[in-house]
Motif scaffolding. Structure first.
Motif, short mmCIF file in Angstrom:
data_model
loop_
_atom_site.label_atom_id
_atom_site.label_comp_id
_atom_site.label_asym_id
_atom_site.label_seq_id
_atom_site.Cartn_x
_atom_site.Cartn_y
_atom_site.Cartn_z
N GLY A 205 0.92 -1.16 -0.05
CA GLY A 205 -0.14 -0.28 0.13
C GLY A 205 0.81 1.37 0.06
O GLY A 205 0.38 2.31 -0.11
N LYS A 206 2.14 1.12 0.29
CA LYS A 206 3.13 2.43 0.23
C LYS A 206 3.77 2.71 -0.92
O LYS A 206 4.34 1.58 -1.47
CB LYS A 206 4.13 2.28 1.33
N ARG A 207 3.65 3.81 -1.47
CA ARG A 207 4.24 3.99 -2.72
C ARG A 207 4.92 5.26 -2.73
O ARG A 207 4.50 6.21 -1.96
CB ARG A 207 3.04 4.11 -3.92
N PHE A 208 5.98 5.50 -3.69
CA PHE A 208 6.68 6.75 -3.73
C PHE A 208 6.63 7.08 -5.43
O PHE A 208 6.72 6.06 -6.18
CB PHE A 208 8.11 6.52 -3.35
N VAL B 198 28.05 2.24 -9.76
CA VAL B 198 27.75 2.57 -8.45
C VAL B 198 26.20 2.96 -8.43
O VAL B 198 25.74 4.03 -9.31
CB VAL B 198 28.73 3.66 -7.95
N VAL B 199 25.25 2.47 -7.61
CA VAL B 199 24.09 2.76 -7.23
C VAL B 199 23.80 3.01 -5.95
O VAL B 199 23.32 2.09 -5.26
CB VAL B 199 22.70 2.12 -7.98
N GLY B 200 23.97 4.20 -5.42
CA GLY B 200 24.02 4.29 -3.86
C GLY B 200 25.04 3.39 -3.13
O GLY B 200 26.07 3.53 -3.44
N ALA C 298 15.23 0.08 -8.55
CA ALA C 298 14.14 0.25 -7.64
C ALA C 298 14.51 0.23 -6.25
O ALA C 298 14.06 0.86 -5.58
CB ALA C 298 13.16 -1.13 -8.34
N ASP C 299 15.35 -0.77 -5.95
CA ASP C 299 15.86 -0.80 -4.40
C ASP C 299 16.39 0.45 -3.90
O ASP C 299 16.34 0.72 -2.80
CB ASP C 299 16.63 -2.11 -4.47
N PHE C 300 17.18 0.95 -4.86
CA PHE C 300 17.84 2.12 -4.56
C PHE C 300 17.05 3.36 -4.03
O PHE C 300 17.10 4.03 -2.83
CB PHE C 300 18.76 2.63 -5.46
N PHE C 301 15.78 3.49 -5.00
CA PHE C 301 15.06 4.53 -4.55
C PHE C 301 14.06 4.08 -3.38
O PHE C 301 13.79 5.14 -2.41
CB PHE C 301 14.00 5.03 -5.97
N TRP C 302 13.68 3.24 -3.31
CA TRP C 302 12.88 2.72 -2.04
C TRP C 302 13.62 2.85 -1.04
O TRP C 302 13.03 3.30 -0.05
CB TRP C 302 12.36 1.44 -2.24
#
Length: 377
Positions: free
Chosen positions: A7-10, A203-205, A318-322
């Motif tokens: 239910g949580k979204r960004f 590199v991603v985060g 996707a994991d980085f932004f989350w």
């Protein structure tokens, strides 16, 4: 990696040039990101950014002054939104001198202490190449490489590294005749034999991935006298095409036989660069000096590279932004900003002048060391 909460979204708005958008915004990325609670929404560049959204984060790779102003206006109106990454931080990579000078600052940010003892166990060391910048044509024709600590062959690269076609016009210069053809401002960097293999580190985060790619072949110094003054990288590639079909060449440069750098070393460099540059999306190129097997040179740093070439890039992005967005939201005290947000919105690093500082992070101090182009076949 943090798991998406049901239910949580960004929402992440992206502003990219058409070519970048077509390579990066794949259906697979949109699908996986959506499954992890990240909605990637295209920003309409025909409209003001402040009139769009709401966005929890803005992802971009545009450099105009107008766009920078739009980002500033958006941040003023949406102070809690993250900008990935700050334009002022990105700009430091647009100058080939300041780009590599960030490597000289890594000792300051290293968590293992001033002596770099934590990294000593890697038994490897790295630095940046010997290099100098020439600003006018007279200086090019009169340059004395020996006084600069350089020798032929050398790599000649435009000072500006903004991703334009002009910034990619690089030459391998074999002798003084080749110097006269250069058009300043130009950076001269010494070529180092590296077995025809380059290591590209994405590199991603906090995610770091190292892969192998083919590069320019080694140059035999005994043959310099018979070579033309200079050749563009594409000409070098063409001249060596036949040689590269030879079994002997591939025995030397087969990627499967090339050993990757120690992952501990790669990760420490990546972490240090992320802290110093205040950037989260970049890659850097490493080469291994064939004369000193445990000596590595950082030869290039690029902002927001072609991640579609990186294995499993969709999940990594996707994991980085989350992670960065959920950590920000979960902060108990809004006045306390965690490390991720500090690096995204903290003090920004601007361009600095060229100096003579050493370019090593740990173990044995190195002067600015030999450089090889980040050319791929």
């Amino acid at each position: 990696m943090a798991e998406a909460v049901e239910g949580k979204r960004f929402t992440v708005g992206y502003a990219l040039a058409p070519k970048k958008q077509s390579s990066f915004i794949q259906d697979s990325l949109l699908k996986i990101a959506a499954e992890k609670g990240i909605d990637l929404i295209k920003i309409d560049l025909e409209k003001e950014l402040v009139d769009q959204g709401p966005f929890d984060c803005v992802l971009h790779k545009l450099y105009s002054d107008e766009w920078k102003q739009q980002l500033s206006d958006f941040s003023d109106k949406n102070p809690s939104a993250l900008i990935v990454d700050p334009p002022e931080a990105i700009e430091r990579l647009h100058n080939r001198i300041s780009m590599l000078e960030v490597v000289t600052e890594l000792t300051v940010c290293h968590d293992g202490g001033d002596d770099g003892s934590e990294l000593a166990a890697t038994e490897s060391f790295f630095g940046i190449p010997k290099q100098t910048v020439i600003h006018d044509s007279v200086s090019v024709s009169e340059v004395d490489l020996r006084n600069l600590g350089l020798k032929f062959p050398i790599i000649a690269k435009p000072l500006v590294a903004d991703g334009s076609a002009k910034s990619h016009k690089m030459l391998l210069v074999y002798n003084s005749d080749g110097l006269s053809k250069l058009k300043p401002p130009i950076v001269l960097q010494e070529f180092v034999n590296h077995g025809g293999v380059i290591f590209k580190v994405y590199v991603v985060g906090e995610h770091v991935k190292c892969v192998k790619r083919k590069s320019l072949p080694d140059v035999n110094e005994e043959n310099l006298g018979s070579l033309e003054g200079s050749l563009s990288f594409c000409q070098v590639s063409n001249l060596n095409a036949q040689a590269r079909n030879d079994d002997k060449y591939y025995k030397v440069t087969q990627l499967e036989n090339a050993e990757l750098p120690p992952m501990s070393l790669v990760t420490e460099i990546a972490t240090g660069l992320r802290k110093v540059t205040k950037l989260h999306l970049f890659n850097f190129d490493l080469i291994r000096d064939t004369n000193v097997g445990n000596r590595y040179l950082v030869i290039d740093i690029n902002y927001f590279p072609g991640y579609a070439k990186m294995p499993n890039y969709e999940s990594v992005i996707a994991d980085f932004f989350w992670d960065v967005l959920s950590k920000r939201e979960q902060a108990v005290d809004p006045s306390v900003v965690d490390d991720c947000e500090n690096e995204l919105k903290g003090l920004l690093v601007g361009n600095i002048g060229f100096g003579e500082a050493e370019g090593d992070l740990h173990v044995s101090p190195l002067e600015r060391e030999e450089k090889e182009p980040s050319f791929q076949v």
